[in-house]
Scaffold this active site. Structure first.
Site, PDB file in Angstrom:
ATOM      1  N   ASP A  89      -4.060   1.948  -5.105  1.00  0.00           N
ATOM      2  CA  ASP A  89      -2.182   2.151  -4.741  1.00  0.00           C
ATOM      3  C   ASP A  89      -2.045   1.371  -3.909  1.00  0.00           C
ATOM      4  OD1 ASP A  89      -3.847   2.411  -2.333  1.00  0.00           O
ATOM      5  OD2 ASP A  89      -2.334   3.973  -1.498  1.00  0.00           O
ATOM      6  N   GLU A  90      -2.882  -0.387  -3.460  1.00  0.00           N
ATOM      7  CA  GLU A  90      -2.675  -1.002  -3.010  1.00  0.00           C
ATOM      8  C   GLU A  90      -3.223  -2.417  -3.999  1.00  0.00           C
ATOM      9  OE1 GLU A  90      -4.908  -1.846   0.330  1.00  0.00           O
ATOM     10  OE2 GLU A  90      -6.444  -0.419  -0.766  1.00  0.00           O
ATOM     11  N   ASP A 135       0.795  -0.867  -0.542  1.00  0.00           N
ATOM     12  CA  ASP A 135       0.558  -0.281   0.244  1.00  0.00           C
ATOM     13  C   ASP A 135       0.519   1.358   0.158  1.00  0.00           C
ATOM     14  OD1 ASP A 135      -3.037   0.659   1.607  1.00  0.00           O
ATOM     15  OD2 ASP A 135      -2.158   2.594   0.884  1.00  0.00           O
TER      16      ASP A 135
HETATM   17  P1  TTP Z   1      -5.344   4.738   1.016  1.00  0.00           P
HETATM   18  O1  TTP Z   1      -4.223   3.722   0.590  1.00  0.00           O
HETATM   19  O2  TTP Z   1      -6.346   4.729   2.118  1.00  0.00           O
HETATM   20  O3  TTP Z   1      -4.165   6.028   1.105  1.00  0.00           O
HETATM   21  P2  TTP Z   1      -3.397   6.401   1.185  1.00  0.00           P
HETATM   22  O4  TTP Z   1      -2.295   6.085   0.339  1.00  0.00           O
HETATM   23  O5  TTP Z   1      -3.304   8.410   1.018  1.00  0.00           O
HETATM   24  O6  TTP Z   1      -2.630   7.322   2.944  1.00  0.00           O
HETATM   25  P3  TTP Z   1      -2.257   6.106   2.952  1.00  0.00           P
HETATM   26  O7  TTP Z   1      -2.258   4.265   3.686  1.00  0.00           O
HETATM   27  O8  TTP Z   1      -0.359   5.823   3.977  1.00  0.00           O
HETATM   28  O9  TTP Z   1      -2.489   5.683   4.571  1.00  0.00           O
HETATM   29  O10 TTP Z   1      -5.957   5.981  -0.283  1.00  0.00           O
HETATM   30  C1  TTP Z   1      -5.537   6.220  -1.179  1.00  0.00           C
HETATM   31  C2  TTP Z   1      -5.568   6.928  -2.322  1.00  0.00           C
HETATM   32  O11 TTP Z   1      -6.905   6.627  -3.107  1.00  0.00           O
HETATM   33  C3  TTP Z   1      -5.374   7.805  -1.811  1.00  0.00           C
HETATM   34  O12 TTP Z   1      -3.915   8.770  -2.078  1.00  0.00           O
HETATM   35  C4  TTP Z   1      -6.305   9.003  -2.161  1.00  0.00           C
HETATM   36  C5  TTP Z   1      -7.152   8.392  -2.936  1.00  0.00           C
HETATM   37  N1  TTP Z   1      -8.594   7.975  -1.593  1.00  0.00           N
HETATM   38  C6  TTP Z   1      -9.523   9.532  -2.258  1.00  0.00           C
HETATM   39  O13 TTP Z   1      -9.885   9.913  -2.486  1.00  0.00           O
HETATM   40  N2  TTP Z   1     -10.843   9.280  -1.102  1.00  0.00           N
HETATM   41  C7  TTP Z   1     -10.821   8.512  -0.058  1.00  0.00           C
HETATM   42  O14 TTP Z   1     -11.785   8.440   1.108  1.00  0.00           O
HETATM   43  C8  TTP Z   1      -9.535   7.283   0.096  1.00  0.00           C
HETATM   44  C9  TTP Z   1      -9.556   6.465   2.032  1.00  0.00           C
HETATM   45  C10 TTP Z   1      -8.477   7.263  -0.499  1.00  0.00           C
HETATM   46 MG    MG Z   2      -1.916   3.994   0.551  1.00  0.00          MG
END
Ligand code: TTP
Ligand code: MG
Length: 362
Positions: free
Chosen positions: A106-107, A11
């Site tokens: 992203d994951e 992730d």
């Molecule tokens: P996440 O992997 O949940 O968050 P992140 O990568 O920004 O942070 P981390 O993993 O370090 O906690 O989500 C990935 C991307 O998806 C995030 O950068 C933006 C998008 N996203 C949204 O647009 N809306 C949301 O509610 C969430 C949770 C994520």
């Molecule tokens: Mg993330």
């Protein structure tokens, strides 16, 4: 328990915000918020770790984020750039295994049970993937390693940012016992609150309940909860090629027969299914509706289009068309379902999909 599998969950850290900080050095080490601008009615898509210190998080209204941190820099998302990074990291995963299940841009889960690189060590493979991602994208990923998906996903969150966390088969059961149920992936707010009300706060509390009781309170999910609180999760990593269809359905507590209401439910299900497909970067050309009438007679109607069903507004005409040969409005309905099939991998999202995601972020 299948303790022989080696699963990695990767992730990216603060994904959209990290890309912005990479491309605009003036944003580095600063609170950056990607999403709606503060004057708008939009929400935060994500924010840099510097901004998280102010209590800002995804899905928070941007106006609220502004009040918490007026000096934060608000930027609009650039989906094409995030999409390009997403494709790049998937190529890196493919250097290590064919069994890749993306969960979002992203994951992804990776099954590296049969990977021979790095002497087959999942720890070394995960570290190599992190290092490749850093080298090729200048971005940082966190990795979780375990013997199943449930634990690998939790592990990747344990040591963020730039995390690496391993949960071995020996540790799995004890690890879940002490874990608050609110941290279980797949247990959302509503279920978590229901569990708290029943006095279930940790994996251990869950483990104390017999299967029948869990099924009584949580239906089908009860069996999954029974397993995961024991560190057991046999779900395979579904590589894109293995996914044949994406389905969602809902059973009503009370039968419905109003045509308008039924159409609204089907639209909601369709939107949900399209979002799931978009998360996996898949498009679908076949739409199937399933209707179960109150007497349990079930029908399905399908339509395959020459072009992909992408956003809801493009798909509604097909939905209405499928309803012509049904008895909705005349017969009571107890279940509705939508299935998307004829799935195709979408390399580089189309403009429509980006707009759809865009509207979801705000
Ligand atoms: P996440 O992997 O949940 O968050 P992140 O990568 O920004 O942070 P981390 O993993 O370090 O906690 O989500 C990935 C991307 O998806 C995030 O950068 C933006 C998008 N996203 C949204 O647009 N809306 C949301 O509610 C969430 C949770 C994520
Ligand atoms: Mg993330």
């Amino acid at each position: 328990m299948n303790s022989l599998r080696k699963i990695i969950h990767i992730d990216m850290d603060a994904f959209f915000a990290a890309v912005e900080q990479r491309d605009f050095p003036e944003y580095r080490n600063k609170p950056i918020i990607v999403g709606g601008l503060p004057g708008s009615r939009g929400v935060v898509a994500t924010c840099s770790y510097e901004a998280r210190r102010f209590g800002i998080h995804s899905a928070m209204p941007s106006a609220h984020a502004y009040r918490l941190c007026p000096q934060a820099i608000f930027v609009k998302p650039r989906f094409e750039v995030y999409q390009a990074v997403s494709s790049l990291i998937r190529k890196i995963f493919a250097d290590y295994t064919e069994i890749i299940e993306p969960l979002s841009m992203d994951e992804a889960y990776l099954d590296v049970s049969t990977t021979s690189a790095h002497q087959g060590s999942a720890t070394l493979i995960a570290k190599a993937i992190k290092s490749d991602i850093r080298q090729k994208t200048e971005l940082i990923a966190s990795a979780g390693v375990s013997y199943n998906k449930f634990l690998a996903k939790i592990a990747s969150d344990m040591d963020k940012p730039d995390g690496f966390y391993l949960i071995t088969p020996e540790q799995g059961a004890d690890f879940v016992e002490q874990l608050p149920v609110s941290k279980f992936h797949g247990i959302g707010n509503v279920t978590s609150q229901k569990m708290q009300a029943l006095g279930i706060h940790t994996g251990k509390d869950l483990k104390n309940l017999p299967l029948e009781v869990l099924q009584q309170h949580f239906g089908k999910a009860g069996f999954h909860y029974y397993n995961i609180c024991r560190g057991i999760d046999n779900r395979p990593v579904n590589s894109l090629r293995a996914i044949k269809s994406i389905g969602v359905e809902t059973t009503f507590q009370q039968d419905i027969n109003c045509r308008k209401e039924i159409l609204q439910h089907l639209q909601d299900l369709l939107e949900n299914a399209l979002a799931k497909a978009a998360d996996k970067q898949l498009t679908a050309r076949t739409l199937t509706i399933k209707i179960k009438y109150s007497d349990f007679v079930q029908i399905t109607r399908s339509k395959t289009l020459p072009y992909p069903l992408e956003i809801l507004s493009n798909s509604l005409a097909s939905l209405e068309h499928l309803l012509i040969n049904t008895e909705i409005g005349y017969r009571n309905v107890r279940l509705l379902g939508i299935t998307l099939s004829s799935l195709e991998n979408q390399e580089g999202q189309s403009r429509f999909q980006q707009m759809d995601i865009f509207s979801k972020c705000y």
